[in-house]
Design an enzyme around this catalytic site. Structure first.
Site, PDB file in Angstrom:
ATOM      1  N   GLY A  14       0.860  -1.183   0.000  1.00  0.00           N
ATOM      2  CA  GLY A  14       0.000   0.000   0.000  1.00  0.00           C
ATOM      3  C   GLY A  14       0.893   1.228   0.000  1.00  0.00           C
ATOM      4  CD  GLU A 114     -11.760  14.422   4.659  1.00  0.00           C
ATOM      5  OE1 GLU A 114     -12.138  13.666   3.763  1.00  0.00           O
ATOM      6  OE2 GLU A 114     -10.725  14.242   5.322  1.00  0.00           O
ATOM      7  CG  HIS A 231     -16.085   6.616   7.869  1.00  0.00           C
ATOM      8  ND1 HIS A 231     -17.247   7.236   7.478  1.00  0.00           N
ATOM      9  CD2 HIS A 231     -15.079   7.361   7.345  1.00  0.00           C
ATOM     10  CE1 HIS A 231     -16.948   8.296   6.743  1.00  0.00           C
ATOM     11  NE2 HIS A 231     -15.629   8.398   6.657  1.00  0.00           N
ATOM     12  NE  ARG A 277     -13.624   9.961  10.020  1.00  0.00           N
ATOM     13  CZ  ARG A 277     -12.724   9.667   9.092  1.00  0.00           C
ATOM     14  NH1 ARG A 277     -11.912   8.645   9.258  1.00  0.00           N
ATOM     15  NH2 ARG A 277     -12.631  10.398   8.018  1.00  0.00           N
ATOM     16  CG  HIS A 336     -12.683   4.089   8.283  1.00  0.00           C
ATOM     17  ND1 HIS A 336     -12.910   3.772   6.958  1.00  0.00           N
ATOM     18  CD2 HIS A 336     -11.992   5.265   8.275  1.00  0.00           C
ATOM     19  CE1 HIS A 336     -12.374   4.702   6.185  1.00  0.00           C
ATOM     20  NE2 HIS A 336     -11.799   5.612   6.953  1.00  0.00           N
ATOM     21  NE  ARG A 371      -7.262   7.445  10.303  1.00  0.00           N
ATOM     22  CZ  ARG A 371      -7.919   7.763   9.185  1.00  0.00           C
ATOM     23  NH1 ARG A 371      -7.591   8.851   8.510  1.00  0.00           N
ATOM     24  NH2 ARG A 371      -8.895   7.008   8.738  1.00  0.00           N
ATOM     25  CB  SER A 376      -4.815   7.166   7.603  1.00  0.00           C
ATOM     26  OG  SER A 376      -4.267   5.923   7.280  1.00  0.00           O
TER      27      SER A 376
HETATM   28  P1  FAD Z   1      -2.776  -0.865   2.812  1.00  0.00           P
HETATM   29  O1  FAD Z   1      -2.964   0.190   1.826  1.00  0.00           O
HETATM   30  O2  FAD Z   1      -3.997  -1.565   3.286  1.00  0.00           O
HETATM   31  O3  FAD Z   1      -1.783  -1.956   2.213  1.00  0.00           O
HETATM   32  C1  FAD Z   1      -1.514  -3.143   2.917  1.00  0.00           C
HETATM   33  C2  FAD Z   1      -0.685  -4.050   2.045  1.00  0.00           C
HETATM   34  O4  FAD Z   1      -0.213  -5.153   2.815  1.00  0.00           O
HETATM   35  C3  FAD Z   1      -1.425  -4.666   0.872  1.00  0.00           C
HETATM   36  O5  FAD Z   1      -0.572  -4.664  -0.240  1.00  0.00           O
HETATM   37  C4  FAD Z   1      -1.663  -6.108   1.306  1.00  0.00           C
HETATM   38  O6  FAD Z   1      -1.749  -7.013   0.226  1.00  0.00           O
HETATM   39  C5  FAD Z   1      -0.385  -6.347   2.092  1.00  0.00           C
HETATM   40  N1  FAD Z   1      -0.450  -7.437   3.055  1.00  0.00           N
HETATM   41  C6  FAD Z   1      -1.272  -7.561   4.131  1.00  0.00           C
HETATM   42  N2  FAD Z   1      -1.003  -8.695   4.796  1.00  0.00           N
HETATM   43  C7  FAD Z   1       0.013  -9.300   4.134  1.00  0.00           C
HETATM   44  C8  FAD Z   1       0.742 -10.510   4.314  1.00  0.00           C
HETATM   45  N3  FAD Z   1       0.475 -11.344   5.334  1.00  0.00           N
HETATM   46  N4  FAD Z   1       1.711 -10.828   3.428  1.00  0.00           N
HETATM   47  C9  FAD Z   1       1.980 -10.020   2.376  1.00  0.00           C
HETATM   48  N5  FAD Z   1       1.331  -8.853   2.160  1.00  0.00           N
HETATM   49  C10 FAD Z   1       0.364  -8.507   3.024  1.00  0.00           C
HETATM   50  N6  FAD Z   1      -7.066   7.636   4.973  1.00  0.00           N
HETATM   51  C11 FAD Z   1      -6.809   8.916   4.648  1.00  0.00           C
HETATM   52  O7  FAD Z   1      -5.835   9.488   5.131  1.00  0.00           O
HETATM   53  N7  FAD Z   1      -7.627   9.572   3.777  1.00  0.00           N
HETATM   54  C12 FAD Z   1      -8.713   9.006   3.211  1.00  0.00           C
HETATM   55  O8  FAD Z   1      -9.396   9.630   2.422  1.00  0.00           O
HETATM   56  C13 FAD Z   1      -9.014   7.662   3.556  1.00  0.00           C
HETATM   57  N8  FAD Z   1     -10.120   7.063   3.038  1.00  0.00           N
HETATM   58  C14 FAD Z   1     -10.307   5.735   3.289  1.00  0.00           C
HETATM   59  C15 FAD Z   1     -11.367   5.079   2.669  1.00  0.00           C
HETATM   60  C16 FAD Z   1     -11.550   3.725   2.859  1.00  0.00           C
HETATM   61  C17 FAD Z   1     -12.691   3.024   2.188  1.00  0.00           C
HETATM   62  C18 FAD Z   1     -10.657   3.009   3.694  1.00  0.00           C
HETATM   63  C19 FAD Z   1     -10.839   1.537   3.906  1.00  0.00           C
HETATM   64  C20 FAD Z   1      -9.613   3.666   4.340  1.00  0.00           C
HETATM   65  C21 FAD Z   1      -9.439   5.027   4.140  1.00  0.00           C
HETATM   66  N9  FAD Z   1      -8.392   5.702   4.751  1.00  0.00           N
HETATM   67  C22 FAD Z   1      -8.139   7.002   4.438  1.00  0.00           C
HETATM   68  C23 FAD Z   1      -7.399   4.973   5.539  1.00  0.00           C
HETATM   69  C24 FAD Z   1      -6.184   4.671   4.652  1.00  0.00           C
HETATM   70  O9  FAD Z   1      -6.614   4.382   3.350  1.00  0.00           O
HETATM   71  C25 FAD Z   1      -5.371   3.513   5.166  1.00  0.00           C
HETATM   72  O10 FAD Z   1      -5.147   3.626   6.545  1.00  0.00           O
HETATM   73  C26 FAD Z   1      -4.025   3.475   4.446  1.00  0.00           C
HETATM   74  O11 FAD Z   1      -4.231   3.434   3.046  1.00  0.00           O
HETATM   75  C27 FAD Z   1      -3.233   2.277   4.898  1.00  0.00           C
HETATM   76  O12 FAD Z   1      -2.102   2.162   4.071  1.00  0.00           O
HETATM   77  P2  FAD Z   1      -1.100   0.972   4.325  1.00  0.00           P
HETATM   78  O13 FAD Z   1      -0.051   1.081   3.290  1.00  0.00           O
HETATM   79  O14 FAD Z   1      -0.715   0.959   5.737  1.00  0.00           O
HETATM   80  O15 FAD Z   1      -2.001  -0.349   4.109  1.00  0.00           O
HETATM   81  C1  SIN Z   2     -13.310   9.750   4.249  1.00  0.00           C
HETATM   82  O1  SIN Z   2     -13.107  10.093   3.090  1.00  0.00           O
HETATM   83  O2  SIN Z   2     -14.304  10.045   4.903  1.00  0.00           O
HETATM   84  C2  SIN Z   2     -12.278   8.912   4.907  1.00  0.00           C
HETATM   85  C3  SIN Z   2     -11.169   9.778   5.266  1.00  0.00           C
HETATM   86  C4  SIN Z   2     -10.282   9.093   6.246  1.00  0.00           C
HETATM   87  O3  SIN Z   2     -10.538   7.977   6.669  1.00  0.00           O
HETATM   88  O4  SIN Z   2      -9.306   9.728   6.614  1.00  0.00           O
END
Ligand code: FAD
Ligand code: SIN
Length: 515
Positions: A14, A114, A231, A277, A336, A371, A376
């Protein structure tokens, strides 16, 4: 599986994992992803955007104040200052990589608003497709670098711990079931969140807390596990996961009303629909407990502009037969985001040698008990970058980083519990977590949840799949929630409804027995 040599292993693809991998360049990095690159990633689904004090009327100090206020008194001030100070530069880097963020007619970045932000400071793309644009940008950049090898559809299972140092991971090739051992001197956990633990969630099904559970089993310190953000406005149309209706819709003036047509938020909090939130989520939950359903009324505030302003949400609604230009959008709270996770310092170092963590799987202390929206993606970007620079300086200090990837030849398939039984267990876990360890908690409910989780753990603690991880994480959340005998931020105890200064600190915990 091909064998390659590299200097560091990043688990997760991610925003956190990919930025760390990019910034580790020119070191040779392996990125492990349990899905195909770009799929099943929370980052891809992020709608609202990424917060940064870019506006002329804004400053990192104001952003820090809002972040700490949302954190309900227990955010780590130093970590917040780093986050808000570095935010504009990290956003600039995304622009340099080619991210196409929305702009005003004058060519400035178009900043959204927001809840609980006192300024417009949300950088967004495609209206409500920010995460997708960021992920696309990072994937293109990663693909362009020969120094990064991406290993897809391989699931990390356990950390390899030798003499107290993390030396790599064991993993399973999803396609063949082969056991794989990946060794590295620098290991980064960036495996995202835990939403799958709850019956109602906005998270992809892959958000099963794997990194947190792996680290906990290896003895790492975890922090702030009781703080799970719900959320307020997931689209209540019976889908699992629930599509998100971004908070920005309320930021543009949409109102929450129940099925009697009553607008209830104005009597709950002075900021009404833009209250923190947790306040909005609990108010909707309370309406539900009284048998009411809740809708988001966007006709007046957004109306005909809805399709251009929020194309993703508009698409979800129309696919469900709801036209948000003229109809209320049915919404409900859903798990969320986890504020807690693997405890890390300001460089993303965990309590275990050679192990770093970043993104949602880590607990930097920036979010405290709750948060702030759009912090995030920012946290993942800022601390993913810092993890990379810390590993780079560790490499400079010691030229001995080397790694080998080894496919275990006598690979066996894991013993799996009968599918229906494991599926039933998963459903039980999700139900008990939502009912007893969700928006409103009390001692009796938490103890009942722990007893159920322990029973399931006795049966499924060695499950080959993600249930094993969910059981560990669920238990850590329930235990931390039981220990915090107060209400603060996202953690609400109906038996201790007040905030208690005796608990005005972060919580740290270790897994008591290996699952
Ligand atoms: P992720 O993006 O979830 O990536 C995790 C990665 O780990 C993936 O590639 C997965 O395949 C891999 N993985 C997991 N377990 C394993 C394993 N055992 N072995 C190998 N690979 C693995 N935050 C904001 O700041 N603004 C927003 O507008 C916002 N909107 C959101 C909307 C939604 C619908 C959601 C669900 C979340 C939102 N958030 C937002 C929160 C934010 O998107 C996440 O917290 C953030 O993207 C997390 O990033 P990350 O890289 O930590 O994890
Ligand atoms: C949203 O767009 O409401 C999600 C934003 C966030 O989780 O930070």
């Amino acid at each position: 599986m091909e064998h390659h040599r590299s200097d560091a292993l990043v688990i997760g693809a991610g925003i956190a994992g990919l930025i760390a991998a990019l910034k580790l360049s020119p070191a040779r990095v392996t990125v492990l992803s349990k899905t195909r690159l770009g799929k099943g990633v929370a980052t891809d689904w992020a709608q609202g955007g990424i917060a940064a004090a870019i506006g002329k009327d804004d400053s990192p100090q104001l952003h820090a104040i809002d972040t700490q206020r949302a954190g309900a008194g227990i955010s780590d001030r130093k970590i917040v200052e780093i986050l808000t100070r570095d935010a504009p530069a990290r956003v600039e880097e995304l622009l340099e990589l080619g991210a196409a963020f929305d702009r005003t007619a004058a060519g400035e970045l178009a900043l959204g608003r927001e809840a609980a932000h006192q300024r417009r400071r949300i950088v967004k793309a495609g209206g409500d497709a920010t995460g997708h644009e960021i992920l696309k940008t990072l994937i293109e950049a990663v693909r362009a670098l020969e120094s990064i090898e991406v290993v897809e559809e391989v699931t990390a299972r356990d950390l390899i711990l030798e003499d107290g140092c993390v030396r790599g991971v064991t993993a399973i090739d999803n396609g063949t079931g082969a056991h794989v051992e990946i060794r590295a001197d620098a290991v980064v956990l960036a495996t995202g969140g835990i939403g799958r633990l709850y019956r109602h969630t906005t998270n992809p099904i892959e958000a099963t807390g794997d990194g947190i559970a792996m680290a906990a089993r290896a003895g790492a310190l975890l922090a702030d596990m009781e703080f799970v953000q719900f959320h307020p406005t997931a689209l209540a149309i019976g889908r699992d996961p629930m599509p998100l209706v971004t908070e920005a819709v309320r930021g543009e003036g949409a109102l929450l009303v129940n099925d009697l047509g009553e607008r209830f938020m104005a009597s709950v909090h002075p900021d009404a629909e833009l209250a923190p939130r947790d306040v909005v989520a609990r108010a909707i939950f309370e309406q539900q407990q009284r048998g009411r359903t809740v809708g988001l009324e966007a006709r007046e505030a957004i109306g005909a502009h809805f399709p251009e302003a929020f194309p993703t949400v508009f698409g979800f609604c129309m696919a469900a037969g709801i036209d948000p230009r003229v109809q209320n959008i049915p919404v409900a709270p859903a798990a969320h985001y986890l504020m807690g996770g693997i405890a890390v310092d300001e460089w993303g170092r965990t309590s275990l040698a050679n192990l770093w963590a970043c993104g949602e799987t880590s607990a930097t202390g920036v979010h405290g008990a709750n948060r702030l929206a759009s912090n995030s993606l920012l946290e993942a970007l800022v601390y993913g970058s810092r993890v990379a620079s810390d590993i780079a300086s560790a490499r400079r200090r010691s030229k001995r980083l080397a790694r080998h990837v080894q496919s275990v030849p006598e690979a066996q398939r894991d013993r799996r519990s009968p599918r229906t039984t494991a599926a039933q267990a998963l459903s039980d876990v999700r139900n008990v977590m939502y009912s007893n360890v969700g928006l409103v908690r009390d001692e009796a409910g938490l103890r009942a949840a722990l007893a159920r989780l322990d029973d399931l753990n006795a049966e499924f603690g060695e499950d080959a799949g993600e249930l094993r991880n969910l059981l560990v994480v669920g238990r850590m959340i329930a235990e931390a929630a039981l220990a915090r005998r107060e209400s603060r931020g996202s953690h609400y105890r109906s038996d201790y409804p007040q905030t208690n200064e005796a608990f005005a600190k972060r919580s740290f915990t270790r897994l008591r027995s290996v699952a």
